[in-house]
Design a protein around this motif. Structure first.
Motif, mmCIF file in Angstrom:
data_model
loop_
_atom_site.group_PDB
_atom_site.id
_atom_site.type_symbol
_atom_site.label_atom_id
_atom_site.label_comp_id
_atom_site.label_asym_id
_atom_site.label_seq_id
_atom_site.Cartn_x
_atom_site.Cartn_y
_atom_site.Cartn_z
ATOM 1 N N THR A 156 90.955 -64.521 5.977
ATOM 2 C CA THR A 156 90.106 -63.593 5.234
ATOM 3 C C THR A 156 88.755 -64.225 4.942
ATOM 4 O OG1 THR A 156 92.040 -62.545 4.228
ATOM 5 C CG2 THR A 156 89.928 -62.207 3.130
ATOM 6 N N ILE A 157 88.764 -65.492 4.540
ATOM 7 C CA ILE A 157 87.511 -66.201 4.266
ATOM 8 C C ILE A 157 86.677 -66.314 5.535
ATOM 9 C CG2 ILE A 157 86.554 -68.448 3.622
ATOM 10 C CD1 ILE A 157 88.915 -68.665 1.621
ATOM 11 N N ILE A 158 87.311 -66.636 6.650
ATOM 12 C CA ILE A 158 86.593 -66.738 7.925
ATOM 13 C C ILE A 158 85.948 -65.393 8.288
ATOM 14 C CG2 ILE A 158 86.871 -67.097 10.417
ATOM 15 C CD1 ILE A 158 86.944 -69.667 8.777
ATOM 16 N N VAL A 159 86.684 -64.315 8.136
ATOM 17 C CA VAL A 159 86.152 -62.987 8.456
ATOM 18 C C VAL A 159 84.964 -62.660 7.559
ATOM 19 C CG1 VAL A 159 86.662 -60.507 8.339
ATOM 20 C CG2 VAL A 159 88.273 -62.062 9.441
ATOM 21 N N LEU A 160 85.062 -62.979 6.269
ATOM 22 C CA LEU A 160 83.955 -62.702 5.352
ATOM 23 C C LEU A 160 82.721 -63.519 5.717
ATOM 24 C CD1 LEU A 160 85.856 -62.445 1.951
ATOM 25 C CD2 LEU A 160 84.870 -60.592 3.308
ATOM 26 N N ILE A 161 82.908 -64.784 6.077
ATOM 27 C CA ILE A 161 81.774 -65.632 6.466
ATOM 28 C C ILE A 161 81.110 -65.087 7.724
ATOM 29 C CG2 ILE A 161 81.157 -67.913 7.362
ATOM 30 C CD1 ILE A 161 83.260 -69.056 5.399
ATOM 31 N N VAL A 162 81.913 -64.726 8.716
ATOM 32 C CA VAL A 162 81.354 -64.179 9.957
ATOM 33 C C VAL A 162 80.620 -62.868 9.680
ATOM 34 C CG1 VAL A 162 81.969 -63.194 12.204
ATOM 35 C CG2 VAL A 162 82.980 -65.354 11.466
ATOM 36 N N ALA A 163 81.163 -62.044 8.811
ATOM 37 C CA ALA A 163 80.510 -60.774 8.482
ATOM 38 C C ALA A 163 79.164 -61.017 7.804
ATOM 39 C CB ALA A 163 81.411 -59.933 7.578
ATOM 40 N N VAL A 164 79.117 -61.966 6.870
ATOM 41 C CA VAL A 164 77.865 -62.274 6.176
ATOM 42 C C VAL A 164 76.827 -62.815 7.158
ATOM 43 C CG1 VAL A 164 76.808 -63.829 4.470
ATOM 44 C CG2 VAL A 164 78.881 -62.575 3.895
ATOM 45 N N VAL A 165 77.243 -63.700 8.055
ATOM 46 C CA VAL A 165 76.321 -64.244 9.060
ATOM 47 C C VAL A 165 75.813 -63.128 9.979
ATOM 48 C CG1 VAL A 165 76.173 -65.756 11.077
ATOM 49 C CG2 VAL A 165 77.253 -66.583 8.980
ATOM 50 N N ALA A 166 76.693 -62.239 10.392
ATOM 51 C CA ALA A 166 76.284 -61.128 11.258
ATOM 52 C C ALA A 166 75.307 -60.204 10.536
ATOM 53 C CB ALA A 166 77.506 -60.343 11.731
ATOM 54 N N ILE A 167 75.572 -59.912 9.276
ATOM 55 C CA ILE A 167 74.676 -59.058 8.496
ATOM 56 C C ILE A 167 73.322 -59.731 8.313
ATOM 57 C CG2 ILE A 167 74.288 -58.081 6.192
ATOM 58 C CD1 ILE A 167 77.362 -57.590 6.104
ATOM 59 N N ALA A 168 73.329 -61.021 7.986
ATOM 60 C CA ALA A 168 72.075 -61.746 7.768
ATOM 61 C C ALA A 168 71.249 -61.822 9.046
ATOM 62 C CB ALA A 168 72.376 -63.144 7.232
#
Length: 65
Positions: free
Chosen positions: A32-44
């Motif tokens: 879950t943490i990995i998915v959230l980090i990847v999502a934040v990086v993709a959004i940024a």
């Protein structure tokens, strides 16, 4: 007859779920943490590209006027 098929389906699905190898709580949290980090990086990165392209288009429009 339809009820019999529905009951067999539910029993079969339940039996298959018993065979599933469920992940541990720690693995679920980690992924879950990995998915959230990847999502934040993709959004940024998408936001940065959008901002940059918007600024570029704005400069082009200003120079043509």
């Amino acid at each position: 007859m339809k009820n019999n098929r529905a009951i067999k389906y539910v029993i079969g699905a339940w039996n298959e779920l018993k065979k599933v190898s469920w992940p541990s709580r720690g693995m679920v949290v980690y992924h879950t943490i990995i998915v959230l980090i990847v999502a934040v990086v993709a959004i940024a990165s998408t936001s940065a590209i959008d901002f940059g392209l918007s600024a570029l288009v704005q400069k082009i429009i200003e120079n043509r006027s």
